[in-house]
Scaffold this active site. Structure first.
Site, mmCIF file in Angstrom:
data_model
loop_
_atom_site.group_PDB
_atom_site.id
_atom_site.type_symbol
_atom_site.label_atom_id
_atom_site.label_comp_id
_atom_site.label_asym_id
_atom_site.label_seq_id
_atom_site.Cartn_x
_atom_site.Cartn_y
_atom_site.Cartn_z
ATOM 1 N N SER A 1 0.806 -1.219 0.000
ATOM 2 C CA SER A 1 0.000 0.000 0.000
ATOM 3 C C SER A 1 0.840 1.272 0.000
ATOM 4 O O SER A 1 0.343 2.333 -0.358
ATOM 5 C CB SER A 1 -0.945 0.017 1.202
ATOM 6 O OG SER A 1 -0.226 0.144 2.415
ATOM 7 N N LYS B 1 0.765 4.618 6.803
ATOM 8 C CA LYS B 1 0.264 5.409 5.680
ATOM 9 C C LYS B 1 0.864 6.811 5.762
ATOM 10 O O LYS B 1 1.555 7.162 6.714
ATOM 11 C CB LYS B 1 -1.270 5.532 5.709
ATOM 12 C CG LYS B 1 -2.042 4.232 5.837
ATOM 13 C CD LYS B 1 -2.008 3.372 4.588
ATOM 14 C CE LYS B 1 -2.805 2.088 4.791
ATOM 15 N NZ LYS B 1 -2.687 1.180 3.634
#
Length: 292
Positions: free
Chosen positions: A40, A102
């Site tokens: 990701s 993230k």
């Protein structure tokens, strides 16, 4: 029990107890290691990267310590605000057993929206520039001895050639079990995507990759980040479960710390014991690499 045996047992107990105590203090207050299990955050972080997180970056909450999910207290102490663009490890608010990594995109009061693959913050489009090829390769381990070839691209170990010349741009290579590739053939192969340089409103520049501009999360409704929460996105914009989807807004207390650097990285080519394969397994250039 003889005195000598009692002393030996006591020494062993003290060694284990104080060693564990020092490790807990170190991991809770200073640095905590994590490994990257998903793509990701490609190209910034790759599967097989092992990172250190600065636990002091934004202060400490109960999630900074073991058994943080026991709801012993709420709030942070020695806290400070993160900056947009920071790469942060946080506890997933929808499943507190999971830690995610993230990039911080929105702080309290910010509005975030994706329109046709482009990011808008507070109504302004976020510039992206310098489009360039990028390769994401997920290969079965059975190809290790013979290499892998597809559409003019050849891969062996950690190296990529295109049209018989070394590939000049960025890439990531991961080796999966043959069983995985048989079960999920759509996830294995060579994927040619586009890398961009994105410039956030505060001037932070970082790389992202896009498979397309019409993927599942490339068009969203308008998000308004509530007080005490943050909005996160992965740099792999079309392959990230983040605040656009199931993760949602992340409360301040769930932040664990800022990613500092990659201290070890490999591509799962073979086991650690196979020292003769380290040349094809280790991503030496990523060892000690700072994260921005």
């Amino acid at each position: 029990m003889p005195a000598k045996h009692r002393n030996t047992a006591r020494e062993w107990f003290n060694t284990i107890f104080y060693g564990a105590l020092i490790a807990i203090i170190f991991r809770s207050f200073l640095l905590e290691p994590f490994n990257i299990p998903s793509e990701s955050m490609v190209p910034t972080l790759q599967i097989g990267d092992h990172i250190f997180v600065e636990k002091w970056s934004y202060g400490y909450s109960r999630y900074s310590f073991p058994f943080g999910s026991w709801h012993i207290w709420n709030g942070r102490f020695l806290g400070s605000e993160p900056n947009v663009g920071d790469v942060i490890v946080f506890r997933n608010p929808t499943d507190e057993r999971l830690d995610y990594v993230k990039r911080l995109i929105g702080r309290p009061g910010d509005t975030i929206q994706m329109i046709a693959g482009r990011l808008y913050i507070n109504g302004d489009i976020v510039p992206r520039s310098n489009p360039r090829p990028y390769i994401v390769a997920t290969l079965p381990r059975s190809t290790r001895s013979v290499g892998f070839y597809q559409n003019g691209i050849a891969i062996k170990g950690n190296k990529i050639w295109q049209d018989n010349a070394p590939f000049e741009y960025g890439y990531t290579i991961e080796y999966k079990s043959d069983q995985f590739c048989r079960m999920y053939p759509q996830k294995c192969g060579i994927f040619q995507v586009t890398e961009y340089t994105e410039t956030l409103p505060n001037g932070v520049e970082h790389s992202i990759i896009e498979y397309a501009d019409d993927a599942e999360y490339d068009n969203t409704w308008l998000f308004t980040v509530p007080d005490g929460h943050y909005f996160f996105m992965g740099d792999n914009r079309d392959n990230s479960s983040d605040s656009r989807a199931s993760v949602g807004y992340v409360p301040r207390d769930y932040l664990l710390g800022k990613v500092w650097f990659t201290w070890y990285s490999h591509n799962y080519y073979s086991s650690m014991l196979a020292v003769w394969n380290w040349g094809d397994k280790m991503r030496w250039s990523r060892w000690g690499m700072g994260i921005k």
